[in-house]
Structure formats: structure tokens, C-alpha cells
Design a protein around this motif. Structure first.
Motif, PDB file in Angstrom:
ATOM      1  N   GLU A   1       0.840  -1.200   0.000  1.00 26.39           N
ATOM      2  CA  GLU A   1       0.000   0.000   0.000  1.00 26.39           C
ATOM      3  C   GLU A   1       0.877   1.254   0.000  1.00 26.39           C
ATOM      4  O   GLU A   1       0.701   2.162  -0.804  1.00 26.39           O
ATOM      5  N   GLU A   2       1.860   1.240   0.881  1.00 27.83           N
ATOM      6  CA  GLU A   2       2.766   2.396   0.988  1.00 27.83           C
ATOM      7  C   GLU A   2       3.579   2.533  -0.316  1.00 27.83           C
ATOM      8  O   GLU A   2       3.771   3.625  -0.847  1.00 27.83           O
ATOM      9  N   SER A   3       4.013   1.396  -0.863  1.00 28.11           N
ATOM     10  CA  SER A   3       4.833   1.416  -2.072  1.00 28.11           C
ATOM     11  C   SER A   3       4.062   1.965  -3.257  1.00 28.11           C
ATOM     12  O   SER A   3       4.572   2.774  -4.023  1.00 28.11           O
ATOM     13  N   ARG A   4       2.838   1.505  -3.421  1.00 31.71           N
ATOM     14  CA  ARG A   4       2.088   1.894  -4.623  1.00 31.71           C
ATOM     15  C   ARG A   4       1.831   3.388  -4.645  1.00 31.71           C
ATOM     16  O   ARG A   4       1.964   4.025  -5.694  1.00 31.71           O
ATOM     17  N   ALA A   5       1.488   3.959  -3.490  1.00 35.91           N
ATOM     18  CA  ALA A   5       1.248   5.409  -3.452  1.00 35.91           C
ATOM     19  C   ALA A   5       2.529   6.152  -3.818  1.00 35.91           C
ATOM     20  O   ALA A   5       2.526   7.057  -4.657  1.00 35.91           O
ATOM     21  N   HIS A   6       3.636   5.754  -3.230  1.00 31.84           N
ATOM     22  CA  HIS A   6       4.915   6.419  -3.490  1.00 31.84           C
ATOM     23  C   HIS A   6       5.358   6.187  -4.933  1.00 31.84           C
ATOM     24  O   HIS A   6       5.847   7.094  -5.610  1.00 31.84           O
ATOM     25  N   ASN A   7       5.177   4.969  -5.420  1.00 28.78           N
ATOM     26  CA  ASN A   7       5.702   4.630  -6.740  1.00 28.78           C
ATOM     27  C   ASN A   7       4.998   5.389  -7.865  1.00 28.78           C
ATOM     28  O   ASN A   7       5.629   5.786  -8.838  1.00 28.78           O
TER      29      ASN A   7
ATOM     30  N   VAL B   1      12.006  -6.275  -8.083  1.00 28.93           N
ATOM     31  CA  VAL B   1      12.572  -5.539  -9.206  1.00 28.93           C
ATOM     32  C   VAL B   1      11.918  -4.164  -9.221  1.00 28.93           C
ATOM     33  O   VAL B   1      10.704  -4.050  -9.025  1.00 28.93           O
ATOM     34  N   ILE B   2      12.746  -3.129  -9.341  1.00 33.82           N
ATOM     35  CA  ILE B   2      12.195  -1.777  -9.451  1.00 33.82           C
ATOM     36  C   ILE B   2      12.795  -1.091 -10.681  1.00 33.82           C
ATOM     37  O   ILE B   2      13.977  -1.238 -10.979  1.00 33.82           O
ATOM     38  N   GLU B   3      11.924  -0.362 -11.396  1.00 37.50           N
ATOM     39  CA  GLU B   3      12.343   0.346 -12.605  1.00 37.50           C
ATOM     40  C   GLU B   3      11.879   1.794 -12.507  1.00 37.50           C
ATOM     41  O   GLU B   3      10.840   2.063 -11.911  1.00 37.50           O
TER      42      GLU B   3
ATOM     43  N   ARG C   1      17.580   0.577   4.073  1.00 36.59           N
ATOM     44  CA  ARG C   1      17.548   0.979   5.495  1.00 36.59           C
ATOM     45  C   ARG C   1      16.280   0.531   6.197  1.00 36.59           C
ATOM     46  O   ARG C   1      16.135   0.737   7.403  1.00 36.59           O
ATOM     47  N   ASP C   2      15.349  -0.072   5.479  1.00 34.17           N
ATOM     48  CA  ASP C   2      14.063  -0.443   6.082  1.00 34.17           C
ATOM     49  C   ASP C   2      14.268  -1.558   7.102  1.00 34.17           C
ATOM     50  O   ASP C   2      14.801  -2.624   6.776  1.00 34.17           O
ATOM     51  N   PRO C   3      13.855  -1.333   8.370  1.00 35.50           N
ATOM     52  CA  PRO C   3      14.119  -2.326   9.425  1.00 35.50           C
ATOM     53  C   PRO C   3      13.298  -3.612   9.299  1.00 35.50           C
ATOM     54  O   PRO C   3      13.535  -4.566  10.049  1.00 35.50           O
ATOM     55  N   ARG C   4      12.361  -3.660   8.336  1.00 33.16           N
ATOM     56  CA  ARG C   4      11.551  -4.881   8.201  1.00 33.16           C
ATOM     57  C   ARG C   4      12.309  -6.012   7.522  1.00 33.16           C
ATOM     58  O   ARG C   4      11.863  -7.155   7.508  1.00 33.16           O
ATOM     59  N   HIS C   5      13.479  -5.703   6.955  1.00 30.91           N
ATOM     60  CA  HIS C   5      14.272  -6.772   6.344  1.00 30.91           C
ATOM     61  C   HIS C   5      15.762  -6.490   6.511  1.00 30.91           C
ATOM     62  O   HIS C   5      16.161  -5.414   6.965  1.00 30.91           O
ATOM     63  N   GLU C   6      16.585  -7.485   6.168  1.00 27.08           N
ATOM     64  CA  GLU C   6      18.044  -7.354   6.299  1.00 27.08           C
ATOM     65  C   GLU C   6      18.714  -8.147   5.178  1.00 27.08           C
ATOM     66  O   GLU C   6      18.009  -8.719   4.328  1.00 27.08           O
TER      67      GLU C   6
HETATM   68  C1  LIG Z   1      10.593  -5.620   0.811  1.00 28.90           C
HETATM   69  C2  LIG Z   1      10.256  -4.160   0.752  1.00 28.90           C
HETATM   70  C3  LIG Z   1       9.912  -3.577  -0.461  1.00 28.90           C
HETATM   71  C4  LIG Z   1       9.592  -2.208  -0.529  1.00 28.90           C
HETATM   72  N1  LIG Z   1       9.251  -1.664  -1.731  1.00 28.90           N
HETATM   73  C5  LIG Z   1       8.951  -0.354  -1.801  1.00 28.90           C
HETATM   74  C6  LIG Z   1       8.570   0.254  -3.037  1.00 28.90           C
HETATM   75  O1  LIG Z   1       8.489  -0.371  -4.098  1.00 28.90           O
HETATM   76  N2  LIG Z   1       8.265   1.571  -3.003  1.00 28.90           N
HETATM   77  C7  LIG Z   1       8.294   2.331  -1.869  1.00 28.90           C
HETATM   78  O2  LIG Z   1       8.003   3.507  -1.905  1.00 28.90           O
HETATM   79  N3  LIG Z   1       8.632   1.767  -0.689  1.00 28.90           N
HETATM   80  C8  LIG Z   1       8.965   0.459  -0.632  1.00 28.90           C
HETATM   81  N4  LIG Z   1       9.297  -0.086   0.578  1.00 28.90           N
HETATM   82  C9  LIG Z   1       9.253   0.776   1.777  1.00 28.90           C
HETATM   83  C10 LIG Z   1      10.526   1.614   1.909  1.00 28.90           C
HETATM   84  O3  LIG Z   1      11.527   0.827   2.514  1.00 28.90           O
HETATM   85  C11 LIG Z   1      10.262   2.866   2.793  1.00 28.90           C
HETATM   86  O4  LIG Z   1       9.615   2.486   3.971  1.00 28.90           O
HETATM   87  C12 LIG Z   1       9.375   3.830   2.030  1.00 28.90           C
HETATM   88  O5  LIG Z   1      10.001   4.201   0.822  1.00 28.90           O
HETATM   89  C13 LIG Z   1       9.070   5.109   2.857  1.00 28.90           C
HETATM   90  O6  LIG Z   1      10.238   5.826   3.052  1.00 28.90           O
HETATM   91  P1  LIG Z   1      10.182   7.243   3.821  1.00 28.90           P
HETATM   92  O7  LIG Z   1       9.756   6.917   5.214  1.00 28.90           O
HETATM   93  O8  LIG Z   1      11.582   7.796   3.751  1.00 28.90           O
HETATM   94  O9  LIG Z   1       9.184   8.066   3.086  1.00 28.90           O
HETATM   95  C14 LIG Z   1       9.628  -1.433   0.654  1.00 28.90           C
HETATM   96  C15 LIG Z   1       9.982  -2.028   1.872  1.00 28.90           C
HETATM   97  C16 LIG Z   1      10.290  -3.373   1.932  1.00 28.90           C
HETATM   98  C17 LIG Z   1      10.649  -3.997   3.257  1.00 28.90           C
END
Ligand SMILES: Cc1cc2nc3c(=O)[nH]c(=O)nc-3n(C[C@H](O)[C@H](O)[C@H](O)COP(=O)(O)O)c2cc1C
Length: 139
Positions: free
Chosen positions: A25-31, A52-54, A69-74
Motif C-alpha cells: 500500500e505504501e509502495s504503490r502510493a509512493h511509486n 525488481v524496481i524500474e 535501510r528499512d528495518p523490516r528486512h536485512e
Molecule cells: C521488501 C520491501 C519492499 C519495498 N518496496 C517499496 C517500493 O516499491 N516503493 C516504496 O516507496 N517503498 C517500498 N518499501 C518501503 C521503503 O523501505 C520505505 O519504507 C518507504 O520508501 C518510505 O520511506 P520514507 O519513510 O523515507 O518516506 C519497501 C519495503 C520493503 C521492506
């Protein structure tokens, strides 16, 4: 200028549908806002992501830095990064593929064994596989 980036990573806790929905949900809005398209592969109960991101070079680099940097994965491993002349996943703000539903004969088309280890994938067969997988999904 367009680029395509492919990476694998490991979730810090077992992947749940809530976690996936919230990422998507968060990704689609940002993307949409940033012209990013792509596919996120994973499966509930599993612990790996393949994505994959383009998009434009700056946008893809900025997003990848956020994702790393996202703490949900490593263990985020960059598998491929290239300049492209056209997108392969133009219809997908971020498509979702369930790795559990991949049929073994499809895997065998692209891989030596019918097992998908995202960390051991070569970029070309991985992208071909993702393209085939996403083409089987309803738009
Ligand atoms: C596996 C995974 C895939 C992600 N894919 C995207 C993505 O395609 N687009 C996106 O905006 N955030 C994606 N995120 C979330 C980003 O890591 C990050 O939380 C988001 O860009 C918000 O960043 P901000 O807090 O600096 O705005 C993904 C996170 C994970 C764990």
C-alpha cells in the motif's frame, strides 16, 4: 534515463499478509508519484523478498537507499542494476507475486533445479521468470 534494479533480502520476521499489504500500500502510493514500476515477490510464512524496481535513475537510487535501510528486512543483496531502454513492468505500480504459487515446470525453464533461491539467482533468468509470472496475473 531509465534503470532497472533487482535485489533479494531476508525479512526479519516471518512474512504475514498484513506486513505485505502494508508494504504494498505504501509502495504503490509512493511509486505512482515517482514513476516507479516493478514487482515484489515473497510468500506468507516465508522470509525472503525478491524485488525488481524500474524508473528514472535518481528515483530508483533514492528508493533503493530507503529500502536498504528499512528495518523490516536485512541482508539486502543487489543482484542486478542496469540502464534500460524500456520498462518490462510498466503496468505495475508494484505487482505482487506469491513465490509459493510458482509452478515447478516454470522454474525449470529458467533454472537448473525447480527451486527458487533468490540469493543465488542470475539476473537474466530471474527477470525472465518475473516477467512470465506477472503476465499470468490479472491486471
Ligand atoms: C521488501 C520491501 C519492499 C519495498 N518496496 C517499496 C517500493 O516499491 N516503493 C516504496 O516507496 N517503498 C517500498 N518499501 C518501503 C521503503 O523501505 C520505505 O519504507 C518507504 O520508501 C518510505 O520511506 P520514507 O519513510 O523515507 O518516506 C519497501 C519495503 C520493503 C521492506
Amino acid at each position: 534515463m531509465l534503470v532497472r534494479l533487482l535485489y533479494a533480502s531476508r525479512a526479519v520476521e516471518p512474512i504475514t499478509s498484513e506486513m505485505l499489504d502494508s508494504i504494498l500500500e505504501e509502495s504503490r502510493a509512493h511509486n505512482v508519484e515517482h514513476g516507479i514500476t516493478g514487482v515484489l515477490c515473497s510468500h506468507e510464512g516465508g522470509d525472503v523478498f525478491l524485488q525488481v524496481i524500474e524508473g528514472g535513475r535518481e528515483d530508483v537510487n533514492r528508493l533503493y537507499n530507503n529500502i536498504v535501510r528499512d528495518p523490516r528486512h536485512e541482508d539486502v543483496v543487489l543482484l542486478d542494476y542496469e540502464e534500460i531502454t524500456e520498462r518490462r513492468f510498466a503496468n505495475w505500480r508494484m505487482g505482487k507475486v506469491d513465490l509459493d504459487c510458482v509452478n515447478p515446470s516454470m522454474l525449470l525453464r529458467y533454472l537448473e533445479r525447480p527451486e527458487l533461491d533468490p540469493f543465488a539467482l542470475s539476473a537474466k533468468p530471474a527477470l525472465a521468470l518475473l516477467e512470465e509470472l506477472i503476465s499470468t496475473l490479472p491486471g
